[in-house]
Design a protein around this motif. Structure first.
Motif, PDB file in Angstrom:
ATOM      1  N   GLU A 107       0.832  -1.204   0.000  1.00  0.00           N
ATOM      2  CA  GLU A 107       0.000   0.000   0.000  1.00  0.00           C
ATOM      3  C   GLU A 107       0.867   1.256   0.000  1.00  0.00           C
ATOM      4  OE1 GLU A 107      -3.005   2.079   3.192  1.00  0.00           O
ATOM      5  OE2 GLU A 107      -3.129  -0.108   2.951  1.00  0.00           O
ATOM      6  N   LEU A 108       1.931   1.239   0.800  1.00  0.00           N
ATOM      7  CA  LEU A 108       2.844   2.378   0.865  1.00  0.00           C
ATOM      8  C   LEU A 108       3.499   2.633  -0.489  1.00  0.00           C
ATOM      9  CD1 LEU A 108       4.788   4.450   2.269  1.00  0.00           C
ATOM     10  CD2 LEU A 108       6.266   2.482   2.741  1.00  0.00           C
ATOM     11  N   CYS A 118       3.350   5.719  -3.136  1.00  0.00           N
ATOM     12  CA  CYS A 118       4.553   6.426  -3.561  1.00  0.00           C
ATOM     13  C   CYS A 118       4.630   6.523  -5.084  1.00  0.00           C
ATOM     14  CB  CYS A 118       5.803   5.704  -3.036  1.00  0.00           C
ATOM     15  SG  CYS A 118       6.093   5.912  -1.272  1.00  0.00           S
ATOM     16  N   LYS A 119       4.272   5.436  -5.742  1.00  0.00           N
ATOM     17  CA  LYS A 119       4.298   5.413  -7.204  1.00  0.00           C
ATOM     18  C   LYS A 119       3.249   6.362  -7.765  1.00  0.00           C
ATOM     19  CE  LYS A 119       6.619   3.379 -10.500  1.00  0.00           C
ATOM     20  NZ  LYS A 119       8.089   3.502 -10.572  1.00  0.00           N
ATOM     21  N   SER A 133      13.958  -4.125  -0.921  1.00  0.00           N
ATOM     22  CA  SER A 133      13.522  -5.016  -1.992  1.00  0.00           C
ATOM     23  C   SER A 133      12.322  -4.433  -2.741  1.00  0.00           C
ATOM     24  CB  SER A 133      13.167  -6.389  -1.413  1.00  0.00           C
ATOM     25  OG  SER A 133      12.670  -7.245  -2.414  1.00  0.00           O
ATOM     26  N   PHE A 134      11.346  -3.900  -2.009  1.00  0.00           N
ATOM     27  CA  PHE A 134      10.176  -3.290  -2.644  1.00  0.00           C
ATOM     28  C   PHE A 134      10.563  -2.027  -3.402  1.00  0.00           C
ATOM     29  CE2 PHE A 134       7.500  -6.085  -0.122  1.00  0.00           C
ATOM     30  CZ  PHE A 134       6.375  -6.232  -0.922  1.00  0.00           C
ATOM     31  N   CYS A 146      15.860   4.423  -2.639  1.00  0.00           N
ATOM     32  CA  CYS A 146      15.621   4.258  -1.200  1.00  0.00           C
ATOM     33  C   CYS A 146      16.941   4.279  -0.445  1.00  0.00           C
ATOM     34  CB  CYS A 146      14.884   2.945  -0.938  1.00  0.00           C
ATOM     35  SG  CYS A 146      14.510   2.661   0.809  1.00  0.00           S
ATOM     36  N   ILE A 147      17.042   5.169   0.524  1.00  0.00           N
ATOM     37  CA  ILE A 147      18.234   5.263   1.368  1.00  0.00           C
ATOM     38  C   ILE A 147      17.826   4.885   2.785  1.00  0.00           C
ATOM     39  CG2 ILE A 147      20.028   6.773   2.287  1.00  0.00           C
ATOM     40  CD1 ILE A 147      19.619   8.518  -0.224  1.00  0.00           C
ATOM     41  N   CYS A 148      18.436   3.827   3.310  1.00  0.00           N
ATOM     42  CA  CYS A 148      18.119   3.353   4.663  1.00  0.00           C
ATOM     43  C   CYS A 148      19.280   3.622   5.610  1.00  0.00           C
ATOM     44  CB  CYS A 148      17.819   1.851   4.650  1.00  0.00           C
ATOM     45  SG  CYS A 148      16.230   1.411   3.922  1.00  0.00           S
TER      46      CYS A 148
END
Length: 282
Positions: free
Chosen positions: A70-71, A75-76, A101-102, A110-112
């Protein structure tokens, strides 16, 4: 550039508490018997404590796949360019790997940041990242500042319910029995040096000696008034205040914050546990 700031309920906060600051929080899951709860949404701090009082075995897991999908769909849809995430650490959960991965699947950068723990430092980092980004601070500087905070952080745990650790598989029945008979009080630690995994710092005979061990470790880590200090507890506010007072007596100009321990940690440590988390303030 549209940026999404992402964390999870390891912060001890629910979605609503952070959404007003433009931060998305995914609920981790806590399961009891055959029931799954979304942490801090379907299961409050008090409800978690009540389950522990019933001697329930609580298991934790990463956010439900449906919520993650859902997130990313949102975002898309909103043309998100980048996700900056501070989830519960990789050493405790697979959440970070799943998010990455998503992000790859949806082709979103994506930066974690891995805090090598969870709780308050996780919340502080995502708040600061958002604040500094809004202030147009260079990302290289933001990254350096956050990494310095993470490197300075240490978390010490003083569990008192060894039988709960045994029920949850954190201690073998024999080890729990022997520790109980010998009145062993473990002092646990989790930080960057332990790669976000809980390790034994010391095994002492009494709680007072455990507190002494905590104070010594804080001194070894160079804790002073530039550090933020948090004392968290699982249904033992009086014990948390006493521990905070011991810290105040040994360090000048410090003001420990006292809060309930976040559910995803309390689920494993059990009732009566006290946790001390400290890190350099910006």
């Amino acid at each position: 550039m549209k940026i999404v700031y992402l964390t999870d309920s390891g912060t001890g906060k629910n979605c609503t508490a952070l959404q007003n600051e433009d931060i998305i929080s995914l609920p981790l899951q806590i399961s009891v018997d055959t029931t799954n709860y979304n942490d801090m949404e379907d299961l409050s701090t008090q409800e978690c404590i009540n389950l522990l009082k019933e001697k329930k075995v609580l298991k934790t897991s990463q956010p439900a796949t449906g919520k993650i999908v859902e997130l990313f769909e949102e975002c898309k849809k909103t043309n998100t360019d980048k996700i900056i995430a501070v989830p519960i650490c990789h050493g405790l959960s697979g959440t970070m790997s799943t998010i990455q991965s998503f992000a790859k699947q949806y082709n979103i950068q994506c930066i974690c940041f891995d805090t090598h723990v969870t709780a308050v430092v996780q919340e502080r980092c995502i708040r600061l990242i958002r604040q500094w980004t809004k202030e147009n601070v260079s990302f290289d500087i933001i990254q350096s500042k956050i990494e310095n905070i993470i490197a300075s952080c240490n978390t010490l745990l003083l569990p008192t319910d060894l039988q709960h650790l045994k029920r949850g598989g954190r201690l073998t029945p024999l080890a729990a029995t022997v520790a109980g008979l010998l009145k062993i009080q473990p002092v646990l630690t989790i930080n960057k040096k332990t790669s976000g995994k809980i390790d034994i710092l010391a095994k002492v005979r009494t709680y007072s000696k455990a507190v002494t061990q905590v104070i010594e470790q804080m001194k070894n880590d160079g804790v002073d008034s530039t550090y933020e200090i948090v004392v968290a507890h699982v249904d033992d506010e009086q014990g948390a205040h006493e521990l905070a007072n011991s810290i105040i007596e040994n360090f000048h100009n410090v003001n420990p914050i006292i809060i309930p321990l976040c559910n995803v940690v309390a689920a494993h440590t059990g009732l009566g546990c006290k946790a001390i988390q400290y890190f350099k303030q910006n």
